[in-house]
Design a protein around this motif. Structure first.
Motif, mmCIF file in Angstrom:
data_model
loop_
_atom_site.group_PDB
_atom_site.id
_atom_site.type_symbol
_atom_site.label_atom_id
_atom_site.label_comp_id
_atom_site.label_asym_id
_atom_site.label_seq_id
_atom_site.Cartn_x
_atom_site.Cartn_y
_atom_site.Cartn_z
ATOM 1 N N CYS A 286 0.828 -1.204 0.000
ATOM 2 C CA CYS A 286 0.000 0.000 0.000
ATOM 3 C C CYS A 286 0.858 1.248 0.000
ATOM 4 C CB CYS A 286 -0.924 0.028 1.217
ATOM 5 S SG CYS A 286 -0.053 0.057 2.800
ATOM 6 N N ASP A 287 0.279 2.337 -0.466
ATOM 7 C CA ASP A 287 0.849 3.676 -0.355
ATOM 8 C C ASP A 287 2.298 3.729 -0.859
ATOM 9 O OD1 ASP A 287 -1.555 4.788 0.730
ATOM 10 O OD2 ASP A 287 -1.090 3.788 2.610
ATOM 11 N N SER A 288 3.090 4.668 -0.342
ATOM 12 C CA SER A 288 4.484 4.826 -0.736
ATOM 13 C C SER A 288 5.386 4.537 0.450
ATOM 14 C CB SER A 288 4.731 6.253 -1.220
ATOM 15 O OG SER A 288 4.588 7.172 -0.140
ATOM 16 N N VAL A 289 6.670 4.394 0.195
ATOM 17 C CA VAL A 289 7.621 4.192 1.288
ATOM 18 C C VAL A 289 7.521 5.346 2.285
ATOM 19 C CG1 VAL A 289 10.081 4.149 1.880
ATOM 20 C CG2 VAL A 289 9.229 2.748 -0.008
ATOM 21 N N SER A 290 7.451 6.563 1.787
ATOM 22 C CA SER A 290 7.402 7.730 2.670
ATOM 23 C C SER A 290 6.186 7.685 3.588
ATOM 24 C CB SER A 290 7.390 9.026 1.852
ATOM 25 O OG SER A 290 8.563 9.151 1.086
ATOM 26 N N VAL A 291 5.019 7.407 3.009
ATOM 27 C CA VAL A 291 3.798 7.357 3.808
ATOM 28 C C VAL A 291 3.865 6.222 4.824
ATOM 29 C CG1 VAL A 291 1.297 6.962 3.728
ATOM 30 C CG2 VAL A 291 2.386 8.461 2.040
ATOM 31 N N ASN A 292 4.373 5.079 4.409
ATOM 32 C CA ASN A 292 4.473 3.951 5.336
ATOM 33 C C ASN A 292 5.480 4.220 6.452
ATOM 34 O OD1 ASN A 292 2.505 2.420 4.041
ATOM 35 N ND2 ASN A 292 3.969 1.457 2.661
ATOM 36 N N LEU A 293 6.542 4.940 6.132
ATOM 37 C CA LEU A 293 7.477 5.348 7.178
ATOM 38 C C LEU A 293 6.775 6.211 8.219
ATOM 39 C CD1 LEU A 293 10.661 6.253 5.099
ATOM 40 C CD2 LEU A 293 10.557 4.525 6.895
ATOM 41 N N PHE A 294 5.998 7.172 7.752
ATOM 42 C CA PHE A 294 5.284 8.054 8.676
ATOM 43 C C PHE A 294 4.366 7.255 9.589
ATOM 44 C CE2 PHE A 294 1.746 10.789 9.899
ATOM 45 C CZ PHE A 294 2.410 11.909 10.378
ATOM 46 N N LYS A 295 3.631 6.309 9.009
ATOM 47 C CA LYS A 295 2.727 5.487 9.809
ATOM 48 C C LYS A 295 3.482 4.720 10.900
ATOM 49 C CE LYS A 295 -0.111 4.238 5.771
ATOM 50 N NZ LYS A 295 -0.415 3.069 4.900
ATOM 51 N N LEU A 296 4.573 4.075 10.493
ATOM 52 C CA LEU A 296 5.241 3.169 11.415
ATOM 53 C C LEU A 296 6.110 3.891 12.429
ATOM 54 C CD1 LEU A 296 6.055 0.193 9.020
ATOM 55 C CD2 LEU A 296 4.252 0.363 10.742
ATOM 56 N N ILE A 297 6.706 5.012 12.056
ATOM 57 C CA ILE A 297 7.421 5.811 13.055
ATOM 58 C C ILE A 297 6.446 6.285 14.117
ATOM 59 C CG2 ILE A 297 8.747 7.923 13.466
ATOM 60 C CD1 ILE A 297 9.788 7.684 10.572
ATOM 61 N N SER A 298 5.297 6.777 13.672
ATOM 62 C CA SER A 298 4.274 7.239 14.613
ATOM 63 C C SER A 298 3.810 6.109 15.519
ATOM 64 C CB SER A 298 3.079 7.813 13.843
ATOM 65 O OG SER A 298 3.457 8.907 13.045
ATOM 66 N N ALA A 299 3.577 4.949 14.938
ATOM 67 C CA ALA A 299 3.118 3.804 15.729
ATOM 68 C C ALA A 299 4.154 3.409 16.773
ATOM 69 C CB ALA A 299 2.818 2.631 14.802
ATOM 70 N N ALA A 300 5.421 3.396 16.372
ATOM 71 C CA ALA A 300 6.487 3.017 17.301
ATOM 72 C C ALA A 300 6.589 3.995 18.459
ATOM 73 C CB ALA A 300 7.811 2.943 16.556
ATOM 74 N N LEU A 301 6.447 5.281 18.171
ATOM 75 C CA LEU A 301 6.508 6.285 19.238
ATOM 76 C C LEU A 301 5.394 6.075 20.253
ATOM 77 C CD1 LEU A 301 7.385 9.395 17.052
ATOM 78 C CD2 LEU A 301 8.829 8.423 18.848
ATOM 79 N N LYS A 302 4.199 5.712 19.787
ATOM 80 C CA LYS A 302 3.087 5.451 20.700
ATOM 81 C C LYS A 302 3.341 4.216 21.556
ATOM 82 C CE LYS A 302 -0.838 7.649 18.414
ATOM 83 N NZ LYS A 302 -2.230 7.462 17.938
ATOM 84 N N MET A 303 4.094 3.276 20.999
ATOM 85 C CA MET A 303 4.377 2.046 21.735
ATOM 86 C C MET A 303 5.502 2.212 22.754
ATOM 87 S SD MET A 303 4.066 -0.605 18.516
ATOM 88 C CE MET A 303 4.685 -2.023 19.404
ATOM 89 N N ARG A 304 6.168 3.342 22.728
ATOM 90 C CA ARG A 304 7.245 3.621 23.683
ATOM 91 C C ARG A 304 6.980 4.956 24.371
ATOM 92 N NH1 ARG A 304 7.712 -0.913 23.223
ATOM 93 N NH2 ARG A 304 9.551 -2.212 22.828
ATOM 94 N N PRO A 305 5.915 5.042 25.165
ATOM 95 C CA PRO A 305 5.595 6.296 25.854
ATOM 96 C C PRO A 305 6.747 6.735 26.762
ATOM 97 C CG PRO A 305 4.360 4.457 26.784
ATOM 98 C CD PRO A 305 4.990 3.962 25.533
ATOM 99 N N GLY A 306 6.973 8.039 26.786
ATOM 100 C CA GLY A 306 8.071 8.571 27.579
ATOM 101 C C GLY A 306 9.368 8.669 26.811
ATOM 102 N N ARG A 307 9.409 8.073 25.633
ATOM 103 C CA ARG A 307 10.592 8.168 24.769
ATOM 104 C C ARG A 307 10.186 8.884 23.485
ATOM 105 N NH1 ARG A 307 14.373 2.825 25.040
ATOM 106 N NH2 ARG A 307 14.069 2.250 27.231
ATOM 107 N N LYS A 308 11.025 9.798 23.005
ATOM 108 C CA LYS A 308 10.679 10.546 21.795
ATOM 109 C C LYS A 308 11.751 10.483 20.726
ATOM 110 C CE LYS A 308 8.551 14.474 22.162
ATOM 111 N NZ LYS A 308 8.203 15.878 22.514
#
Length: 405
Positions: free
Chosen positions: A92-114
């Motif tokens: 789906c989508d482009s590499v750039s869009v998928n990067l945005f999705k997964l970076i965002s998801a990872a940040l949510k999975m590591r609360p307190g770390r940015k």
């Protein structure tokens, strides 16, 4: 070297597959790491989608032709090429869009770390996506040279984001070792496979990778702007919350609810309506690469690249080699440094030897073994030697920079 090349071609077990691609006459194509050649079967498949599925069956084809399932279907076919399970990959989508999705998801999975850690000189879109989230106050970008990445992994790092095969030099990261180091620091890892997926063996499962993205138009031969793909390890699917909560990622997209509920599986990475023409073309390329086999492709890639190096050496070509000398430590490419790399690249293209240039001084040759011959390597080396010896790269038409190379 040409006679030796012909002997090697005669014994090449992959030689038959060249006929399955459209390779223009008189062209030595060493840029399959930017855009793969057109598989012969793709035009007929697109004609079928356009004339029959769209033209005749219209909207019924979302069900009758399986359009609605195509992102997951193609993703499942990509999965074994990268060491993943079918339910862990979506196209789906482009590499750039998928990067945005997964970076965002990872940040949510590591609360307190940015902090998102990467290396300077990574492919720009990877770094830009971190910066975009940083501008929103959601992330902090940290860059460390590749030899210092492990020591940069501290308790503030949420995600390590790296490209497996460097786009300029082809140098490979030790995926397993770095993934392990990141996990020991409590961080997640996102691998960009754009320059390795479909070209060399990748085993995301064995490395216990968390996330990955990859490109569909390079070694998978999906066509210009082909859909990308995204991987989420099965153990993380339930916890992965991507920010682009479009209707196709909904658990029941045709319920048309006012409230968003993410799909339970990898489909939660979908956003808007998928591009069916692009997915249909990508599926043809993926099927062909799967038929040939990544292990066989990489074995031939290493043989081709080493043979080209031999031919260049015997031709007395003086270029600064910047890829790892060990073929097992690099992706399916060779890179050279020369202060006039751009002009040399343009002079070679004028002769029908199509490689590419990467700013400021990199001349890059990519190897897509499904349609390259050893004779192409011998001829390419001859052209490189002649261009350098004659000085024809000094012509004004070759030195003038174009917007696209």
């Amino acid at each position: 070297m040409l006679e030796r090349a012909r002997v090697l071609d005669a014994g090449d077990p992959l030689a038959q597959f060249r006929e399955r691609f459209e390779v223009p006459e008189g062209v030595i194509y060493l840029d399959g790491n930017s855009l793969g050649c057109l598989p012969n079967a793709t035009p007929a498949r697109l004609e079928q989608v356009v004339r029959e599925e769209w033209g005749r069956d219209l909207i019924r084809s979302w069900n009758s032709a399986g359009w609605i399932d195509l992102p997951a279907k193609v993703g499942a076919k990509i999965a074994p090429l990268i060491g993943a399970q079918p339910h862990e990959v979506i196209a789906c989508d482009s590499v750039s869009v998928n990067l945005f999705k997964l970076i965002s998801a990872a940040l949510k999975m590591r609360p307190g770390r940015k902090i998102v850690l990467s290396e300077p000189g990574n492919f720009p879109t990877d770094i830009y996506m971190i910066e975009g989230l940083e501008n929103q106050g959601l992330a902090e970008r940290r860059l460390a040279e590749r030899g210092k990445l492990v020591e940069a992994l501290d308790g503030d790092v949420a995600l390590l984001l790296l490209t497996h095969a460097h786009y300029k030099t082809g140098e490979l990261f030790d995926m397993e070792a770095l993934t392990k180091a990141a996990h020991e620091a409590g961080a997640l890892v996102l691998w960009d496979l754009s320059h390795s997926g479909g070209a060399l063996p990748v085993d995301l499962g064995a490395c216990e990778a968390d996330f990955a993205v990859g490109c569909g138009y390079k070694y998978l031969n999906g066509g210009p702007g082909a859909p990308a793909y995204a991987f989420v390890a099965g153990r993380h699917l339930a916890a992965t919350e991507q920010p682009l909560s479009g209707w196709m990622g909904h658990a029941a997209p045709f319920a048309f609810s006012d409230d968003y509920e993410a799909a339970p599986g990898i489909e939660r990475l979908l956003c808007g309506t998928p591009g069916i023409l692009g997915l249909a073309a990508l599926e043809v390329g993926v099927d062909l690469i799967a038929e040939i086999g990544v292990e066989r492709l990489y074995a031939k890639s290493k043989a081709l690249s080493e043979f080209l190096r031999q031919c260049l050496a015997e031709g007395g070509v003086a270029l600064d080699f910047v890829s790892p000398a060990d073929p097992g430590a690099r992706g399916s490419q060779l890179s050279f440094r020369h202060e006039e790399a751009y002009a040399i690249c343009q002079a070679l293209i004028a002769r029908g030897v199509i490689g590419d240039f990467r700013d400021p001084d990199i001349l890059r040759f990519g190897f897509a073994p499904a349609y390259l011959r050893f004779a192409d390597m011998a001829e390419a080396a001859r052209h490189v030697a002649e261009v350098l010896e004659s000085g024809e790269w000094q012509k004004a038409e070759f030195r003038e920079r174009a917007a696209v190379t």
